[in-house]
Design an enzyme around this catalytic site. Sequence first.
Site, mmCIF file in Angstrom:
data_model
loop_
_atom_site.group_PDB
_atom_site.id
_atom_site.type_symbol
_atom_site.label_atom_id
_atom_site.label_comp_id
_atom_site.label_asym_id
_atom_site.label_seq_id
_atom_site.Cartn_x
_atom_site.Cartn_y
_atom_site.Cartn_z
ATOM 1 N N ASP A 76 -10.437 3.466 3.948
ATOM 2 C CA ASP A 76 -10.494 2.013 3.753
ATOM 3 C C ASP A 76 -11.931 1.511 3.964
ATOM 4 O OD1 ASP A 76 -9.096 -0.334 3.096
ATOM 5 O OD2 ASP A 76 -8.824 -0.891 5.199
ATOM 6 N N GLN A 86 -4.394 -1.844 9.470
ATOM 7 C CA GLN A 86 -4.301 -3.146 8.791
ATOM 8 C C GLN A 86 -4.988 -4.235 9.618
ATOM 9 O OE1 GLN A 86 -3.120 -3.770 5.636
ATOM 10 N NE2 GLN A 86 -3.890 -5.846 5.951
ATOM 11 N N LYS A 125 0.835 -1.202 0.000
ATOM 12 C CA LYS A 125 0.000 0.000 0.000
ATOM 13 C C LYS A 125 0.874 1.257 0.000
ATOM 14 C CE LYS A 125 -3.761 -2.662 1.943
ATOM 15 N NZ LYS A 125 -4.484 -3.198 3.114
#
Length: 281
Positions: free
Chosen positions: A122, A99, A55
């Site tokens: 996200d 994450q 990422k």
Amino acid sequence: MSPTVLDGKQLALECEAQLAVRVATLKDRSSGKAPILATILVGDDPASATYVRMKGNACRRIGMESMAVELPASTTTTELLATIDRLNANADVHGILLQHPVPAHIDERACFDEIALAKDVDGVTCLGFGRMSMGEEAYGCATPMGIMRLLRHYEILLEGQHAVVVGRSPILGKPMALMLLQANATVTICHSRTRELDKLVRQADIVVGAVGRPEFIKADWIKDSAIVVDAGYHPGGVGDIELGGLGDRISAYTPVPGGVGPMTINTLIMQTVESAEKTLI
Ligand code: NAP
């Protein structure tokens, strides 16, 4: 006729070129300030570390910056919440990625929900999920949003189609189902307590594999002319769906790798650029 390959790798590359132009424009208009994605990695799971690195690399490819926050596996929920609060308050940070998964002793849901809606690039907060489900503005959860972008790019008909989503996780199956519903598909959501899964999958015009088990959905469950979306990725380069046995029977499919994965990362950076455009210009 050969099925259409829903090529996420190629589409992500094309989108990156467009995003690089948007980032350059942003920098021109804001005395050189670049969009910044803060990535939070808790613990030392090698797969998670690889995803976070990928990422960060994607950010750099389009001229954006990433701020890597690495915390030990012993981090408490309170400490992680405080880290997220600091990033929420940092005006230079336009997006926050926590994450998944975090170590089991941490309340992941509480930490996801601590992310400010404006920085939830996200798409993991309950608020963002609820807004998306109601058709209100919100950043989409990155993996299902990436799948929707891929389906739209290839002009796959969704309206009135029967979509069967196998999996109901908060970051994939559930938002996927709601996004397909928003697009006027008729949606069946399957999970570990679903009975006669094979019969349900056989009814699908569009099948989404989001189970997390290699080749769990068998080729002979899938009807002719179906659209096959495989979110899984396992050692040996296989997904959650037995793609090998499908041949030319289906209309389109996402390859593994090179289908869903690149679109997830691309959606994350695209939504960070969108967030930066709202504050930097
Ligand atoms: P997850 O949290 O483990 O969820 C798996 C889902 O599958 C659950 O809803 C579970 O049902 C369901 N399931 C498990 N066994 C089943 C069975 N026997 N029959 C029917 N349903 C069953 O996994 P996830 O995070 O959603 O990930 C799913 C897959 O997508 C994995 O392969 C993962 O690697 C992949 N993934 C890819 C990306 C990407 O960017 N490419 C991103 C995220 C995930 P219950 O709810 O009843 O337990």
